[in-house]
Enzyme design. Structure first.
Site, PDB file in Angstrom:
ATOM      1  N   ASN A   1       0.962  -1.041  -0.022  1.00  0.00           N
ATOM      2  CA  ASN A   1      -0.080   0.135   0.068  1.00  0.00           C
ATOM      3  C   ASN A   1       0.890   1.276  -0.001  1.00  0.00           C
ATOM      4  OD1 ASN A   1      -1.910   1.996   0.347  1.00  0.00           O
ATOM      5  ND2 ASN A   1      -2.113   1.401   2.559  1.00  0.00           N
ATOM      6  N   TRP A   2       1.066   2.011  -1.257  1.00  0.00           N
ATOM      7  CA  TRP A   2       2.046   3.017  -1.490  1.00  0.00           C
ATOM      8  C   TRP A   2       1.399   4.248  -0.537  1.00  0.00           C
ATOM      9  CZ3 TRP A   2       4.028   1.944  -6.911  1.00  0.00           C
ATOM     10  CH2 TRP A   2       4.794   0.828  -6.742  1.00  0.00           C
ATOM     11  N   LYS A   3       0.095   4.123  -0.465  1.00  0.00           N
ATOM     12  CA  LYS A   3      -0.626   5.556  -0.017  1.00  0.00           C
ATOM     13  C   LYS A   3      -0.528   6.791  -0.682  1.00  0.00           C
ATOM     14  CE  LYS A   3       0.356   3.730   4.632  1.00  0.00           C
ATOM     15  NZ  LYS A   3       0.087   3.808   5.964  1.00  0.00           N
TER      16      LYS A   3
ATOM     17  N   HIS B   1      -9.615   1.330   5.041  1.00  0.00           N
ATOM     18  CA  HIS B   1      -8.083   1.520   5.504  1.00  0.00           C
ATOM     19  C   HIS B   1      -8.206   2.636   6.668  1.00  0.00           C
ATOM     20  CE1 HIS B   1      -4.090   2.819   6.399  1.00  0.00           C
ATOM     21  NE2 HIS B   1      -3.672   1.639   5.739  1.00  0.00           N
TER      22      HIS B   1
ATOM     23  N   GLU C   1      -6.726   5.008   7.578  1.00  0.00           N
ATOM     24  CA  GLU C   1      -6.460   6.629   7.277  1.00  0.00           C
ATOM     25  C   GLU C   1      -7.849   6.993   6.611  1.00  0.00           C
ATOM     26  OE1 GLU C   1      -2.814   5.863   5.256  1.00  0.00           O
ATOM     27  OE2 GLU C   1      -1.852   5.477   7.159  1.00  0.00           O
TER      28      GLU C   1
ATOM     29  N   GLU D   1      -5.715  -4.770  10.772  1.00  0.00           N
ATOM     30  CA  GLU D   1      -4.612  -3.553  10.889  1.00  0.00           C
ATOM     31  C   GLU D   1      -4.931  -2.705  12.147  1.00  0.00           C
ATOM     32  OE1 GLU D   1      -2.244  -2.813   7.122  1.00  0.00           O
ATOM     33  OE2 GLU D   1      -4.037  -1.333   6.966  1.00  0.00           O
TER      34      GLU D   1
ATOM     35  N   GLY E   1       2.324   2.462  10.515  1.00  0.00           N
ATOM     36  CA  GLY E   1       3.410   3.459  10.469  1.00  0.00           C
ATOM     37  C   GLY E   1       4.129   4.039  11.488  1.00  0.00           C
TER      38      GLY E   1
ATOM     39  N   SER F   1       3.572  -1.810  10.576  1.00  0.00           N
ATOM     40  CA  SER F   1       4.849  -1.859  10.898  1.00  0.00           C
ATOM     41  C   SER F   1       5.538  -3.115  10.382  1.00  0.00           C
ATOM     42  CB  SER F   1       5.033  -1.505  12.376  1.00  0.00           C
ATOM     43  OG  SER F   1       4.757   0.044  12.432  1.00  0.00           O
TER      44      SER F   1
ATOM     45  N   GLY G   1       2.883  -0.975   4.237  1.00  0.00           N
ATOM     46  CA  GLY G   1       2.972   0.369   3.935  1.00  0.00           C
ATOM     47  C   GLY G   1       4.539   0.908   3.594  1.00  0.00           C
TER      48      GLY G   1
HETATM   49  C1  PEP Z   1      -0.963   0.188   6.239  1.00  0.00           C
HETATM   50  O1  PEP Z   1      -0.859   1.406   5.675  1.00  0.00           O
HETATM   51  O2  PEP Z   1      -1.696  -0.331   5.710  1.00  0.00           O
HETATM   52  C2  PEP Z   1       0.289  -0.120   6.923  1.00  0.00           C
HETATM   53  C3  PEP Z   1       0.553  -1.248   7.485  1.00  0.00           C
HETATM   54  O3  PEP Z   1       1.545   0.570   7.017  1.00  0.00           O
HETATM   55  P1  PEP Z   1       2.810   0.543   7.618  1.00  0.00           P
HETATM   56  O4  PEP Z   1       3.122  -0.943   7.061  1.00  0.00           O
HETATM   57  O5  PEP Z   1       3.712   1.655   7.107  1.00  0.00           O
HETATM   58  O6  PEP Z   1       2.758   0.357   9.011  1.00  0.00           O
END
Ligand code: PEP
Length: 256
Positions: free
Chosen positions: A9-11, A95, A97, A168, A174, A213, A234
């Site tokens: 997931n590049w956001k 998600h 966010e 998640e 993050g 993470s 991410g």
């Molecule tokens: C995500 O955005 O779904 C995610 C898991 O981010 P990260 O891996 O950076 O925690």
């Protein structure tokens, strides 16, 4: 047999040229990756170009969001038909966010999941408690509400089998502080048991991922758990070598 997968997931990162460069560099990496499904979710504007580039690779394409109508006066939104036409297979829904910054509700996630299947896409439904809910011991309650609302309009057994759920925990996204693998496994089991109560044996086919993470060093702590079928990643998915390392790690772990 559930195929393991790693979803990037590049956001809101990576321009179109960055995204194209990622694919070129990723394909130059030594990705054995046998048996692991690899999905990248770039920004909307990169999807179309990447769809052409990915034809020569075993990477699949996902979108980070979509609207639940096929077409109409919804300025600024992206329709599932538009995604399907350019070869998108998966779409992330709910998600944290999107929930936190854009007010996406459990009901919205349900409508998106329903439309995604109806339009030939597979939703990756994200669920997860925030830090306060976790401290209050409400993880299972929150997961249950988010999940059961999101799947309530799914009536086709074929859809149930293809569904992907990503656990998640919001406090792990993050932050560099992942959940403990044993705790993630407990929540994954809880998700499968809720689906089993609703759909019976078909729940065994649903892929459940962990996200929060994850990196090349810790990914197999999660995927080694029998109920966790991969990861939604991410930050650590933004570099081709890191994404390749995660895919290779899962592949090696599955081969034993
Ligand atoms: C995500 O955005 O779904 C995610 C898991 O981010 P990260 O891996 O950076 O925690």
């Amino acid at each position: 047999m559930r195929q393991p997968m790693v979803i990037a997931n590049w956001k809101m990162n990576m321009t179109l040229s960055d995204s194209e460069e990622f694919v070129r560099r990723f394909t130059a990496e030594d990705v054995g990756g046998g048996g692991v499904e690899m999905v990248i979710c770039p920004s909307f504007i990169a999807l179309s170009a990447l769809s052409l580039l990915l034809k020569e690779t075993s990477l699949l394409l996902g979108a980070q969001n979509m609207y639940w109508e096929k077409a109409g006066a919804f300025t600024g939104e992206i329709s599932p038909l538009m995604l399907r036409e350019i070869g998108v297979r998966y779409v992330i829904t709910g998600h944290s966010e999107r929930r936190t910054y854009f007010g996406e509700t459990d009901e919205d996630v349900g409508k998106k999941a329903e439309t995604a299947f109806a339009m030939g896409l597979v939703p990756v439904i994200c669920v997860g408690e925030n830090g306060e809910e976790r401290r209050a011991g409400k993880t299972k309650e929150v997961i249950g509400r988010q999940l059961l609302t999101a799947v309530q309009a799914l009536h086709e057994e074929a859809d149930w089998r293809r569904l992907i759920v990503a656990y998640e925990p919001v406090w792990a996204i993050g932050t560099g502080v992942p959940a403990r693998a044993e705790d993630a496994a407990v929540v994954a089991a809880c998700i499968r048991s809720l689906l089993h109560e609703k759909w019976g044996e078909v729940a065994a086919a649903v892929r459940i991922l962990y996200g929060g993470s994850v990196n090349p060093d810790n990914i197999t702590e999660f995927t080694a758990r029998p109920g966790i079928d991969g990861a939604l990643v991410g930050n650590s998915s933004l570099k081709p070598a890191s994404f390749a390392a995660m895919v290779n790690a899962v592949s090696a772990e599955r081969r034993g």
